[in-house]
Scaffold this active site. Structure first.
Site, PDB file in Angstrom:
ATOM      1  N   HIS A 154     -24.106 -24.228  64.731  1.00 26.00           N
ATOM      2  CA  HIS A 154     -23.926 -25.474  65.489  1.00 26.00           C
ATOM      3  C   HIS A 154     -25.206 -25.811  66.266  1.00 26.00           C
ATOM      4  CE1 HIS A 154     -19.458 -24.168  65.726  1.00 26.00           C
ATOM      5  NE2 HIS A 154     -19.499 -25.208  64.906  1.00 26.00           N
ATOM      6  N   ARG A 212     -23.465 -27.126  55.269  1.00 24.26           N
ATOM      7  CA  ARG A 212     -23.894 -25.783  54.859  1.00 24.26           C
ATOM      8  C   ARG A 212     -23.905 -25.646  53.347  1.00 24.26           C
ATOM      9  NH1 ARG A 212     -19.382 -23.187  58.599  1.00 24.26           N
ATOM     10  NH2 ARG A 212     -18.451 -25.012  57.641  1.00 24.26           N
TER      11      ARG A 212
END
Ligand code: PNS
Length: 159
Positions: free
Chosen positions: A17, A90
């Site tokens: 994050h 991702r």
């Protein structure tokens, strides 16, 4: 002034994050990190603690604000005068999950979504996996900030 939101559950914040938040803070004037208050889903950490962990993790970033929201993300964007949503990707699975939300959000209020590829260093990191590994006694140091690791170890009785 370009304001964006980085929304999520952040239960808890990870280095994955933070990679996206830090890069957003370099790209945009103002970044609001917004934690979803989800009445239907009990997290490991309550929302006030998630906010606190995020504040500590982003204290070095002067153009980053930490907030929470409930209801539709696009309504939060309108209220806070935020022009775009930033999401980290991702893997292709994230893309498949995120694109329908991006299209729905754009249809609701024309707020756009910007995708940032997560650094390969963190491409396997998620809050869920981090919690699972700590719960079973594994080592996640280096994947979350030290203050988050300390709280995880406390919560799982490993401190
Ligand atoms: O970290 P997460 O759990 O993947 O974050 C998902 C989040 C909070 C970004 C998403 O669920 C969301 O935006 N929820 C708010 C409700 C909403 O606006 N739903 C419609 C999305 S098209």
């Amino acid at each position: 002034m370009a304001s964006v939101v980085c929304p999520g559950s952040f239960d808890p914040v990870t280095h994955g994050h933070l990679d996206v938040i830090e890069r957003s803070a370099r790209l945009f004037d103002r970044v609001v990190v917004a934690v979803l208050v989800n009445e239907n889903k009990q997290g490991l950490f309550d929302v006030p603690e998630r906010l606190d962990l995020l504040r500590q993790a982003t204290s070095h970033l002067s153009n980053v604000e930490i907030d929470s929201f409930s209801g539709l993300l696009v309504d939060f964007c309108t209220e806070r005068k935020i022009g775009a949503i930033v999401k980290g990707l991702r893997a292709v699975s994230d893309f498949d999950y995120e694109v329908p939300m991006a299209h729905m959000n754009a249809r609701l209020t024309a707020v756009d979504t910007v995708f940032v590829p997560t650094s390969p260093a963190w491409s396997f990191v998620s809050s869920s996996l981090v919690k699972e590994v700590v719960r079973h006694g594994g080592d996640v140091s280096g994947l979350v900030p030290p203050h988050v690791l300390a709280r995880l170890l406390e919560v799982y009785g490993r401190a």
